[in-house]
Design a protein around this motif. Structure first.
Motif, PDB file in Angstrom:
ATOM      1  N   MET A 161       0.856  -1.210   0.000  1.00 26.72           N
ATOM      2  CA  MET A 161       0.000   0.000   0.000  1.00 26.72           C
ATOM      3  C   MET A 161       0.879   1.242   0.000  1.00 26.72           C
ATOM      4  SD  MET A 161      -2.963   1.156   2.717  1.00 26.72           S
ATOM      5  CE  MET A 161      -1.826   1.246   4.078  1.00 26.72           C
ATOM      6  N   PRO A 162       0.844   2.070  -1.029  1.00 27.61           N
ATOM      7  CA  PRO A 162       1.728   3.244  -1.111  1.00 27.61           C
ATOM      8  C   PRO A 162       1.370   4.315  -0.118  1.00 27.61           C
ATOM      9  CG  PRO A 162       0.174   3.266  -2.918  1.00 27.61           C
ATOM     10  CD  PRO A 162      -0.019   1.950  -2.221  1.00 27.61           C
ATOM     11  N   ASP A 163       2.358   5.063   0.306  1.00 24.71           N
ATOM     12  CA  ASP A 163       2.137   6.192   1.205  1.00 24.71           C
ATOM     13  C   ASP A 163       1.661   7.383   0.391  1.00 24.71           C
ATOM     14  OD1 ASP A 163       2.257   8.242   2.992  1.00 24.71           O
ATOM     15  OD2 ASP A 163       4.155   7.600   3.905  1.00 24.71           O
ATOM     16  N   LEU A 164       0.596   8.023   0.918  1.00 23.40           N
ATOM     17  CA  LEU A 164       0.055   9.189   0.185  1.00 23.40           C
ATOM     18  C   LEU A 164       1.102  10.273   0.032  1.00 23.40           C
ATOM     19  CD1 LEU A 164      -3.554   9.611   1.603  1.00 23.40           C
ATOM     20  CD2 LEU A 164      -2.869   8.797  -0.651  1.00 23.40           C
ATOM     21  N   GLY A 165       2.066  10.313   0.953  1.00 25.02           N
ATOM     22  CA  GLY A 165       3.066  11.379   0.874  1.00 25.02           C
ATOM     23  C   GLY A 165       3.984  11.232  -0.320  1.00 25.02           C
ATOM     24  N   THR A 166       4.101  10.009  -0.857  1.00 29.72           N
ATOM     25  CA  THR A 166       4.977   9.808  -1.999  1.00 29.72           C
ATOM     26  C   THR A 166       4.231   9.311  -3.218  1.00 29.72           C
ATOM     27  OG1 THR A 166       5.424   7.555  -1.237  1.00 29.72           O
ATOM     28  CG2 THR A 166       6.934   9.278  -0.485  1.00 29.72           C
ATOM     29  N   SER A 167       2.897   9.290  -3.145  1.00 28.78           N
ATOM     30  CA  SER A 167       2.088   8.831  -4.271  1.00 28.78           C
ATOM     31  C   SER A 167       2.244   9.774  -5.446  1.00 28.78           C
ATOM     32  CB  SER A 167       0.613   8.760  -3.860  1.00 28.78           C
ATOM     33  OG  SER A 167      -0.195   8.494  -4.984  1.00 28.78           O
ATOM     34  N   PRO A 168       2.332   9.258  -6.702  1.00 28.94           N
ATOM     35  CA  PRO A 168       2.446  10.142  -7.873  1.00 28.94           C
ATOM     36  C   PRO A 168       1.334  11.155  -7.948  1.00 28.94           C
ATOM     37  CG  PRO A 168       2.886   7.868  -8.480  1.00 28.94           C
ATOM     38  CD  PRO A 168       2.402   7.829  -7.066  1.00 28.94           C
ATOM     39  N   ALA A 169       0.137  10.823  -7.410  1.00 28.05           N
ATOM     40  CA  ALA A 169      -0.987  11.756  -7.470  1.00 28.05           C
ATOM     41  C   ALA A 169      -0.733  12.986  -6.625  1.00 28.05           C
ATOM     42  CB  ALA A 169      -2.278  11.067  -7.003  1.00 28.05           C
ATOM     43  N   ARG A 170       0.259  12.857  -5.638  1.00 21.23           N
ATOM     44  CA  ARG A 170       0.503  13.983  -4.755  1.00 21.23           C
ATOM     45  C   ARG A 170       1.716  14.802  -5.176  1.00 21.23           C
ATOM     46  NH1 ARG A 170      -1.346  13.536   0.379  1.00 21.23           N
ATOM     47  NH2 ARG A 170      -0.635  15.678   0.550  1.00 21.23           N
ATOM     48  N   LEU A 171       2.385  14.395  -6.237  1.00 20.28           N
ATOM     49  CA  LEU A 171       3.625  15.061  -6.626  1.00 20.28           C
ATOM     50  C   LEU A 171       3.401  16.326  -7.439  1.00 20.28           C
ATOM     51  CD1 LEU A 171       5.878  12.006  -7.543  1.00 20.28           C
ATOM     52  CD2 LEU A 171       5.871  13.356  -5.447  1.00 20.28           C
ATOM     53  N   GLY A 172       2.166  16.600  -7.840  1.00 21.87           N
ATOM     54  CA  GLY A 172       1.897  17.803  -8.601  1.00 21.87           C
ATOM     55  C   GLY A 172       2.182  17.619 -10.079  1.00 21.87           C
ATOM     56  N   PRO A 173       2.088  18.702 -10.872  1.00 22.28           N
ATOM     57  CA  PRO A 173       2.301  18.609 -12.321  1.00 22.28           C
ATOM     58  C   PRO A 173       3.752  18.297 -12.671  1.00 22.28           C
ATOM     59  CG  PRO A 173       2.064  20.892 -11.644  1.00 22.28           C
ATOM     60  CD  PRO A 173       1.739  20.071 -10.443  1.00 22.28           C
ATOM     61  N   SER A 174       3.940  17.728 -13.849  1.00 21.75           N
ATOM     62  CA  SER A 174       5.271  17.407 -14.340  1.00 21.75           C
ATOM     63  C   SER A 174       6.024  18.705 -14.668  1.00 21.75           C
ATOM     64  CB  SER A 174       5.169  16.549 -15.601  1.00 21.75           C
ATOM     65  OG  SER A 174       4.578  17.305 -16.651  1.00 21.75           O
ATOM     66  N   PRO A 175       7.359  18.634 -14.816  1.00 19.92           N
ATOM     67  CA  PRO A 175       8.126  19.849 -15.160  1.00 19.92           C
ATOM     68  C   PRO A 175       7.630  20.521 -16.436  1.00 19.92           C
ATOM     69  CG  PRO A 175       9.604  18.119 -14.423  1.00 19.92           C
ATOM     70  CD  PRO A 175       8.251  17.495 -14.498  1.00 19.92           C
ATOM     71  N   ALA A 176       7.254  19.726 -17.448  1.00 19.34           N
ATOM     72  CA  ALA A 176       6.756  20.317 -18.691  1.00 19.34           C
ATOM     73  C   ALA A 176       5.436  21.040 -18.449  1.00 19.34           C
ATOM     74  CB  ALA A 176       6.576  19.229 -19.752  1.00 19.34           C
ATOM     75  N   ARG A 177       4.578  20.404 -17.660  1.00 20.05           N
ATOM     76  CA  ARG A 177       3.285  21.023 -17.344  1.00 20.05           C
ATOM     77  C   ARG A 177       3.479  22.282 -16.508  1.00 20.05           C
ATOM     78  NH1 ARG A 177      -1.608  22.193 -19.106  1.00 20.05           N
ATOM     79  NH2 ARG A 177      -3.147  22.343 -17.432  1.00 20.05           N
ATOM     80  N   ARG A 178       4.446  22.267 -15.616  1.00 18.37           N
ATOM     81  CA  ARG A 178       4.720  23.449 -14.799  1.00 18.37           C
ATOM     82  C   ARG A 178       5.154  24.621 -15.672  1.00 18.37           C
ATOM     83  NH1 ARG A 178       8.861  22.256 -10.243  1.00 18.37           N
ATOM     84  NH2 ARG A 178       8.231  24.359  -9.635  1.00 18.37           N
ATOM     85  N   ARG A 179       5.961  24.337 -16.705  1.00 26.40           N
ATOM     86  CA  ARG A 179       6.377  25.418 -17.611  1.00 26.40           C
ATOM     87  C   ARG A 179       5.184  25.996 -18.352  1.00 26.40           C
ATOM     88  NH1 ARG A 179      10.848  21.886 -18.302  1.00 26.40           N
ATOM     89  NH2 ARG A 179       9.895  20.928 -20.145  1.00 26.40           N
ATOM     90  N   VAL A 180       4.272  25.111 -18.780  1.00 24.80           N
ATOM     91  CA  VAL A 180       3.066  25.575 -19.468  1.00 24.80           C
ATOM     92  C   VAL A 180       2.224  26.432 -18.533  1.00 24.80           C
ATOM     93  CG1 VAL A 180       0.873  24.841 -20.482  1.00 24.80           C
ATOM     94  CG2 VAL A 180       2.981  23.642 -21.075  1.00 24.80           C
ATOM     95  N   LEU A 181       2.049  25.991 -17.283  1.00 23.97           N
ATOM     96  CA  LEU A 181       1.248  26.741 -16.321  1.00 23.97           C
ATOM     97  C   LEU A 181       1.892  28.077 -15.982  1.00 23.97           C
ATOM     98  CD1 LEU A 181       0.244  23.801 -13.942  1.00 23.97           C
ATOM     99  CD2 LEU A 181      -1.276  25.064 -15.480  1.00 23.97           C
ATOM    100  N   SER A 182       3.215  28.087 -15.877  1.00 24.76           N
ATOM    101  CA  SER A 182       3.913  29.346 -15.595  1.00 24.76           C
ATOM    102  C   SER A 182       3.715  30.348 -16.728  1.00 24.76           C
ATOM    103  CB  SER A 182       5.407  29.093 -15.383  1.00 24.76           C
ATOM    104  OG  SER A 182       5.633  28.333 -14.221  1.00 24.76           O
ATOM    105  N   ARG A 183       3.809  29.880 -17.977  1.00 24.06           N
ATOM    106  CA  ARG A 183       3.566  30.770 -19.122  1.00 24.06           C
ATOM    107  C   ARG A 183       2.125  31.262 -19.120  1.00 24.06           C
ATOM    108  NH1 ARG A 183       6.798  26.956 -21.990  1.00 24.06           N
ATOM    109  NH2 ARG A 183       4.905  25.934 -22.780  1.00 24.06           N
ATOM    110  N   ARG A 184       1.198  30.373 -18.760  1.00 26.98           N
ATOM    111  CA  ARG A 184      -0.214  30.761 -18.735  1.00 26.98           C
ATOM    112  C   ARG A 184      -0.462  31.829 -17.680  1.00 26.98           C
ATOM    113  NH1 ARG A 184      -4.217  25.832 -18.441  1.00 26.98           N
ATOM    114  NH2 ARG A 184      -3.091  25.450 -20.389  1.00 26.98           N
ATOM    115  N   ILE A 185       0.153  31.660 -16.525  1.00 27.75           N
ATOM    116  CA  ILE A 185      -0.004  32.659 -15.470  1.00 27.75           C
ATOM    117  C   ILE A 185       0.580  33.998 -15.913  1.00 27.75           C
ATOM    118  CG2 ILE A 185       0.784  33.320 -13.163  1.00 27.75           C
ATOM    119  CD1 ILE A 185       0.515  30.383 -12.355  1.00 27.75           C
TER     120      ILE A 185
END
Length: 252
Positions: free
Chosen positions: A1-25
């Motif tokens: 059973m994975p720990d929620l603290g390290t689950s991929p769902a909790r890691l946030g957007p990928s680096p590429a997605r973060r760049r897209v979001l930063s440009r959007r902001i």
């Protein structure tokens, strides 16, 4: 059973997605600054012509909104936006407090009968336009800021939304003055907006701007000792994970 603290769902957007979001902001911030510069120019000139303290106050609010958006633009101009997060939040909070102080003083002056504003069709048109544009800009920046985990971007979107509230207040006051000669509705509503501005300023100062899922590497304060279950539930809900009432979710 994975720990929620390290689950991929909790890691946030990928680096590429973060760049897209930063440009959007950055795009939303640029659009907000451009519109508010135009809005401030029209409101201040027309407010002076019509002797309207409400329009002048609205124009000064636009100047404050530009300051807030500029703080976010300054933050995201860095290669490490998170390093400037705290300073940007303090600037945004200060803008909220200045806005609340000005609106309060202006509302009291209006209630005391200082100044007799003339009708302003231009002001009515400006308020109606802002009432449409500001919520759209606020929603777009808030959505991107939450996904990225940027508290300052979300705080700035709240100030943009507050500008929409002020647009509604201004529009109501100008219409009541034009149609019925009423002079009390605008300052009363403006006092309510001042209370909201103080609340949002306090939230921005504390960094409590509803960003439940920070991006990887984001600097954030230690978890609250008073309400940890509430923070966990918000983060789980943001990622589509059912609340666990204090127990780890079984994701296996």
């Amino acid at each position: 059973m994975p720990d929620l603290g390290t689950s991929p769902a909790r890691l946030g957007p990928s680096p590429a997605r973060r760049r897209v979001l930063s440009r959007r902001i950055r795009w939303f911030v640029a659009a907000t600054i451009s519109y508010n510069v135009l809005e401030a120019s029209i409101a201040l000139v027309e407010g002076t012509r019509a002797s309207s303290t409400a329009l002048i106050g609205f124009g000064l609010d636009s100047v404050i909104e530009v300051s807030s958006a500029a703080a976010v633009a300054w933050q995201f101009s860095s290669r490490d936006p998170e390093a400037r997060e705290r300073t940007a939040l303090r600037i945004i909070a200060f803008c909220f407090f200045v806005l609340a102080a000005y609106v309060t003083v202006d509302a009291i002056r209006a209630l005391l009968g200082i100044g007799d504003a003339r009708h302003s069709p231009i002001g009515i048109g400006l308020a109606a336009t802002s009432l449409i544009i500001m919520p759209v800009l606020s929603w777009g920046q808030r959505h991107a800021g939450r996904e990225l985990g940027s508290a300052s971007a979300v705080a700035d979107s709240e100030q943009t939304l507050l500008c929409a509230y002020l647009s509604a207040v201004l529009l109501t006051g100008l219409l009541l003055n034009a149609l019925f000669g009423s002079s009390w509705a605008d300052p009363i509503a403006a006092l309510v907006i001042a209370v909201i501005a103080v609340k949002e300023g306090i939230n921005a100062w504390k960094g409590d701007t509803c960003c439940p899922t920070p991006a990887p590497g984001t600097r954030h304060p230690a978890p609250s000792k008073r309400k940890p279950p509430r923070t966990t539930a918000l983060a789980a809900t943001a990622q589509g994970i059912p609340p666990t009432s204090g127990r780890k979710a079984d994701l296996s």
